[in-house]
Design a protein around this motif. Structure first.
Motif, PDB file in Angstrom:
ATOM      1  N   UNK A  71      -1.346  16.514   0.750  1.00 22.72           N
ATOM      2  CA  UNK A  71      -2.197  17.678   0.983  1.00 22.72           C
ATOM      3  C   UNK A  71      -3.332  17.317   1.933  1.00 22.72           C
ATOM      4  N   UNK A  72      -4.069  16.240   1.586  1.00 23.85           N
ATOM      5  CA  UNK A  72      -5.210  15.830   2.399  1.00 23.85           C
ATOM      6  C   UNK A  72      -4.766  15.399   3.785  1.00 23.85           C
ATOM      7  N   UNK A  73      -3.655  14.676   3.864  1.00 22.68           N
ATOM      8  CA  UNK A  73      -3.179  14.194   5.162  1.00 22.68           C
ATOM      9  C   UNK A  73      -2.755  15.345   6.066  1.00 22.68           C
ATOM     10  N   UNK A 695     -13.593  11.015   4.207  1.00 28.62           N
ATOM     11  CA  UNK A 695     -12.606  12.074   4.008  1.00 28.62           C
ATOM     12  C   UNK A 695     -11.878  11.913   2.680  1.00 28.62           C
ATOM     13  N   UNK A 696     -11.405  13.043   2.127  1.00 29.44           N
ATOM     14  CA  UNK A 696     -10.670  12.999   0.871  1.00 29.44           C
ATOM     15  C   UNK A 696      -9.306  12.313   1.017  1.00 29.44           C
ATOM     16  N   UNK A 697      -8.837  12.137   2.263  1.00 28.51           N
ATOM     17  CA  UNK A 697      -7.591  11.398   2.484  1.00 28.51           C
ATOM     18  C   UNK A 697      -7.860   9.957   2.884  1.00 28.51           C
ATOM     19  N   UNK A 698      -9.133   9.565   2.929  1.00 25.38           N
ATOM     20  CA  UNK A 698      -9.511   8.233   3.377  1.00 25.38           C
ATOM     21  C   UNK A 698      -9.391   7.184   2.293  1.00 25.38           C
ATOM     22  N   UNK A 699      -9.599   5.914   2.667  1.00 24.06           N
ATOM     23  CA  UNK A 699      -9.363   4.802   1.736  1.00 24.06           C
ATOM     24  C   UNK A 699     -10.343   4.763   0.573  1.00 24.06           C
ATOM     25  N   UNK A 700     -11.609   5.118   0.805  1.00 26.31           N
ATOM     26  CA  UNK A 700     -12.591   5.027  -0.270  1.00 26.31           C
ATOM     27  C   UNK A 700     -12.310   6.066  -1.342  1.00 26.31           C
ATOM     28  N   UNK A 701     -12.096   7.297  -0.929  1.00 29.60           N
ATOM     29  CA  UNK A 701     -11.848   8.367  -1.888  1.00 29.60           C
ATOM     30  C   UNK A 701     -10.539   8.122  -2.636  1.00 29.60           C
ATOM     31  N   UNK A 702      -9.469   7.811  -1.902  1.00 25.64           N
ATOM     32  CA  UNK A 702      -8.163   7.687  -2.534  1.00 25.64           C
ATOM     33  C   UNK A 702      -8.092   6.476  -3.457  1.00 25.64           C
ATOM     34  N   UNK A 703      -8.681   5.343  -3.035  1.00 27.79           N
ATOM     35  CA  UNK A 703      -8.582   4.135  -3.851  1.00 27.79           C
ATOM     36  C   UNK A 703      -9.613   4.122  -4.978  1.00 27.79           C
ATOM     37  N   UNK A 757      -8.728   1.697  11.293  1.00 25.45           N
ATOM     38  CA  UNK A 757      -8.013   2.851  10.723  1.00 25.45           C
ATOM     39  C   UNK A 757      -6.519   2.645  10.944  1.00 25.45           C
ATOM     40  N   UNK A 758      -5.695   2.715   9.897  1.00 31.37           N
ATOM     41  CA  UNK A 758      -4.252   2.535  10.084  1.00 31.37           C
ATOM     42  C   UNK A 758      -3.692   3.507  11.116  1.00 31.37           C
ATOM     43  N   UNK A 759      -2.748   3.013  11.900  1.00 35.41           N
ATOM     44  CA  UNK A 759      -2.209   3.854  12.974  1.00 35.41           C
ATOM     45  C   UNK A 759      -1.566   5.128  12.436  1.00 35.41           C
ATOM     46  N   UNK A 760      -0.965   5.049  11.226  1.00 34.14           N
ATOM     47  CA  UNK A 760      -0.313   6.252  10.691  1.00 34.14           C
ATOM     48  C   UNK A 760      -1.324   7.317  10.291  1.00 34.14           C
ATOM     49  N   UNK A 761      -2.595   6.925  10.125  1.00 34.91           N
ATOM     50  CA  UNK A 761      -3.632   7.892   9.760  1.00 34.91           C
ATOM     51  C   UNK A 761      -4.531   8.256  10.934  1.00 34.91           C
ATOM     52  N   UNK A 762      -4.428   7.518  12.025  1.00 34.92           N
ATOM     53  CA  UNK A 762      -5.405   7.660  13.106  1.00 34.92           C
ATOM     54  C   UNK A 762      -5.407   9.057  13.704  1.00 34.92           C
TER      55      UNK A 762
END
Length: 835
Positions: A71-73, A695-703, A757-762
């Protein structure tokens, strides 16, 4: 000035879903909003549990074909900015972003709102998150004051229960309760889908039918809402809290929306307490300095009684005197002359409403709110027409009748305080901006745009934290607050009355690098507003009595921030990074520094910084370029020239750590790194990094928040300075989990330093940043602000228009390289823990 009639369309689909379409090609952005007519008052047997708010959280855990991260992505990939909120009678989900992402935004909204997964594995974890949120509300004086007022004003009305719920009732919610509530309340016949922005109506309607058209209609039964009995006698509520000043509210119950007296009561509230020229503000803050802050407001919901209220902040020793004076002034109000103030109040309300039309989000919210409140897309315009028909006699009658009913009085006092005794849719191409310099060095940018009849003036003065010392800390903030208190030609009352009679607003604030002043109003008033703006900036009166009042207000704010864990953590972080000068100083100052700031100090500070070479000015909106140039030249020609003020180089100490205890429930951790200067090439890459970390799809929020459930609040923030800056990470958590949360946060930061930032998320991050850039360049005020700030740092006035190209060209390697440089040294650490 008439509120424009909407050209939006409304239809009800066979399943009951209301569809509102407001196509507008002005900018390539859209706002998609789903309003569900269910909120905390509809929770039936679970009233007071916060079930509606809990469900709002849980729908973000995935829906339809989307998992929670998908959803976030998807929203991020489309450049969307999304969120939701729950109130007494509605829950709203919205996504703002570029028009190209509209289909994906609609698919996400359909999936999460009407087909959520509501995973049972996330049920208890999200409950813990909301428990932390409940604790944070109990630590917030504004939230406690709001609860006290509604708990006192109503005895049966469901709105006396907090939207977030009572902790003991929230704990009783079961997973079956959650699923049952969604199935019963989240139905298309209780919802509205509103779109505003750049889209083709026929095409988008087909998309909506494919996504929302097959939703089954729900049962029409509504929970029985308890009716509030008439108030038979006065009510008083009191509570204590760790605040430096008392919060006092004097209120009366009003009839619900639609009553003939509603427009008159709204205007009465504006006359009494809206703005610096309002009667209560002038009488009880300026002329007789009893209140630190004071305002009046009128809230009239649909179908239930509302409130007409005066709210004030006051030192405990002045509380009872203020209450007596307030009652006296309100009692005498119906017998006073009202005609001039009535016109001013009408202008203020109309100006506020017109400003909502400057963004797609504002337009969508206005339309959906009109549907929700009145089932009339033009309700705002019709209501403003009702205001135009109100006479002074109507106000006297309506308020006179209200004052015969019992009053409601609440106090939120300091702990040791004694008890009281008592839409133009047509696209218009803007002309090219014009820039020039006055002989005294003032740089001016003119950015004309005739779409909406508004203007915004923004002035940026080079000053900020580097212009202060430990002895003068807080002087920029105090000077900004003192600016509206009159000029050498107009006293504060005349100035406020003139501005507010035109529906205009002036404000000034102090930032890290500057003092910013802004004045906004209707375009037809440029001939009056621009000379006044020049007066305020070039020749402020800075009266000592006004400075004393603003100092008291600033001191109260300072003391309040020292009781807020997050604010205190950042206040303690600054000197660790920047030392005891420049950016290391607290913008509010200290009790010691504020005590020594007088008119002489402010006048000297004004004389040093308010000079031509230190000032940039931008005007945006609907105006004639030639006439604007003439007016600005005349208004600012009197500023002195000379050499510009230049800040001293920042003195940067070694890294450090500070722990402070505070009598609150949550722990806060901040980790600070020295960030970019304003013109550093890394600033664009760090904009991406900040977005990724917030962001809610970012590493801090998700992890940290989602996977581990360690923090309710986690993210990153930054500012750019003259020669250095700040990039900081923060989280709020349960004290028992602080060390684990710190360890996990440092792990994520270490990964950012090496991998970026991972390339798949950039590309998702890029889309979000580009979307935020577009959304931030809609209104005249934001355009003028960008131009004035960029010009101050030697950039073109149109630099903000270049950001899209810069962000589109940025690569993952550039962000990774910037992150490694930023995070190369150990951070400074500031922690606030419960005692």
């Amino acid at each position: 000035m008439d509120f424009p009639a909407t050209a939006a369309t409304s239809e009800t689909l066979p399943n009951g879903l209301t569809l509102i379409l407001d196509p507008s090609p002005v900018a390539p952005v859209v706002s998609a909003q789903v309003w569900v007519e269910t909120g905390s008052i509809h929770e039936g047997p679970l009233l007071g549990s916060g079930l509606s708010h809990f469900l709002e959280h849980m729908v973000f855990k995935g829906g339809g074909r989307f998992g929670p991260s998908e959803l976030a992505e998807t929203v991020q990939a489309g450049g969307g900015h999304w969120n939701a909120y729950t109130t007494f009678d509605r829950t709203v989900y919205y996504i703002d972003g570029p028009a190209l992402g509209l289909r994906s935004f609609l698919e996400v909204l359909a999936a999460m709102v009407f087909h959520p997964h509501l995973p049972e594995s996330e049920f208890e974890k999200e409950k813990d998150v909301i428990r932390r949120e409940i604790d944070m509300g109990l630590d917030d004086p504004d939230d406690r004051g709001h609860r006290l007022l509604f708990d006192t004003a109503f005895i049966r009305d469901a709105r006396r229960q907090p939207v977030i719920g009572h902790r003991e009732l929230f704990d009783q919610i079961t997973y079956d309760d959650l699923r049952r509530y969604h199935a019963t309340r989240y139905t298309p016949n209780r919802a509205c889908l509103c779109l505003s922005g750049d889209f083709d109506p026929a095409e988008v309607r087909e998309t909506i039918l494919s996504l929302f058209g097959d939703l089954p209609r729900g049962m029409e039964h509504e929970p029985t809402l308890p009716s509030e009995p008439h108030l038979l006698s006065p009510r008083v509520g009191r509570a204590t809290f760790a605040v430096p000043a008392s919060r006092l509210t004097l209120a009366w119950q009003t009839p619900p929306a639609g009553h003939p007296d509603q427009p008159a009561l709204d205007l009465a509230a504006a006359i009494l307490g809206r703005g610096r020229s309002a009667r209560l503000y002038r009488a009880l803050r300026e002329e007789r300095p009893l209140a630190l802050e004071i305002s009046a407001w009128c809230w009239t919901p649909v179908g239930s009684p509302g409130l007409f209220a005066v709210s004030a902040e006051v030192l405990p020793e002045h509380r009872d005197e203020l209450l007596a004076a307030l009652r006296q002034l309100i009692a005498a109000f119906p017998s006073t002359a009202l005609d001039h103030d009535l016109e001013k109040a009408r202008r203020q309300i109309a100006s506020t409403q017109i400003k909502t039309l400057t963004t797609v989000s504002g337009r969508a919210t206005d339309l959906a709110s009109n549907w929700h409140e009145a089932r009339d897309l033009d309700h705002t315009r019709h209501y403003l027409q009702q205001l135009d028909r109100v006479t002074a006699a109507d106000i006297r009658r309506a308020l006179g009748n209200l004052l015969t009913t019992p009053e409601i009085l609440t106090f939120l006092d300091p702990i040791d305080a004694p008890e009281s005794t008592a839409t133009a849719r047509m696209a218009v191409e803007a002309p090219s901006p014009e820039s020039f310099s006055l002989p005294n060095g003032t740089q001016v940018s003119l950015l004309a745009d005739a779409r909406i009849p508004l203007i915004s003036l923004q002035a940026v003065i080079r000053a900020g934290a580097p212009a202060e010392s430990s002895a003068t800390a807080g002087i920029n903030r105090l000077l900004a607050a003192a600016l509206p208190h009159g000029t050498l030609r107009h006293d504060a009352a005349e100035l406020a009355l003139t501005l507010e009679s035109l529906g205009a607003s002036f404000g000034a604030s102090a930032g890290n690098n500057s003092i910013i002043a802004q004045l906004s109003g209707l375009s037809g008033d440029l001939e009056t507003l621009l000379p006044l703006f020049g007066e305020i900036l070039c020749s402020p009166a800075l009266p000592s009595d006004a400075i004393e009042r603003e100092r008291a207000s600033q001191l109260a704010t300072l003391q309040e921030t020292q009781e807020d864990p997050l604010s205190l953590a950042f206040r303690n972080l600054r000197p660790l990074l920047f030392g005891e000068s420049g950016y290391g100083l607290a913008s509010l100052g200290t009790e010691t520094s504020l005590a020594h700031l007088d008119r002489l100090a402010l006048a000297a500070h004004h004389s040093l910084h308010f000079r031509g070479p230190n000032l940039t000015l931008a005007l945006a909106g609907d105006f004639d370029l030639s006439r604007a140039r003439e007016l600005i030249t005349a208004a600012f020609a009197g500023l002195e020239g000379g050499d510009p003020w230049l800040p001293a180089a920042s003195k940067l100490p070694e890294s450090g750590e500070r722990l402070q205890h505070l009598a609150k429930k949550q722990a806060v951790l901040t980790l600070g790194y020295r960030g970019c200067a304003a013109l550093d090439e890394d600033r664009h890459a760090l904009r991406f990094l900040q977005e990724w970390c917030s962001d809610m799809a970012g590493p801090l929020f998700m992890r940290i928040r989602e996977d581990l459930g360690l923090a309710y609040q986690v993210g990153a923030t930054q500012f750019h300075g003259f020669d250095t800056g700040l990039f900081a990470f923060y989280l709020a958590t349960d004290p028992s989990q602080l060390e684990l949360a710190r360890t996990e946060l440092l792990k994520e930061i270490s990964q950012l330093a090496t991998q970026g930032i991972p390339e798949e998320a950039f590309e998702r991050v890029r889309a979000t940043v580009l979307s935020a850039t577009a959304l931030d360049q809609q209104s005249p005020a934001s355009i003028a602000r960008h131009a004035a700030i960029d010009t101050l740092f030697g950039l073109p006035a149109t630099h903000h228009r270049e950001l899209t190209g810069i962000y589109q060209a940025l690569t993952p390697d550039e962000v990774r390289s910037a992150a490694s440089r930023l995070l190369a040294l150990p951070p400074c650490v500031s922690i606030v823990m419960p005692e």
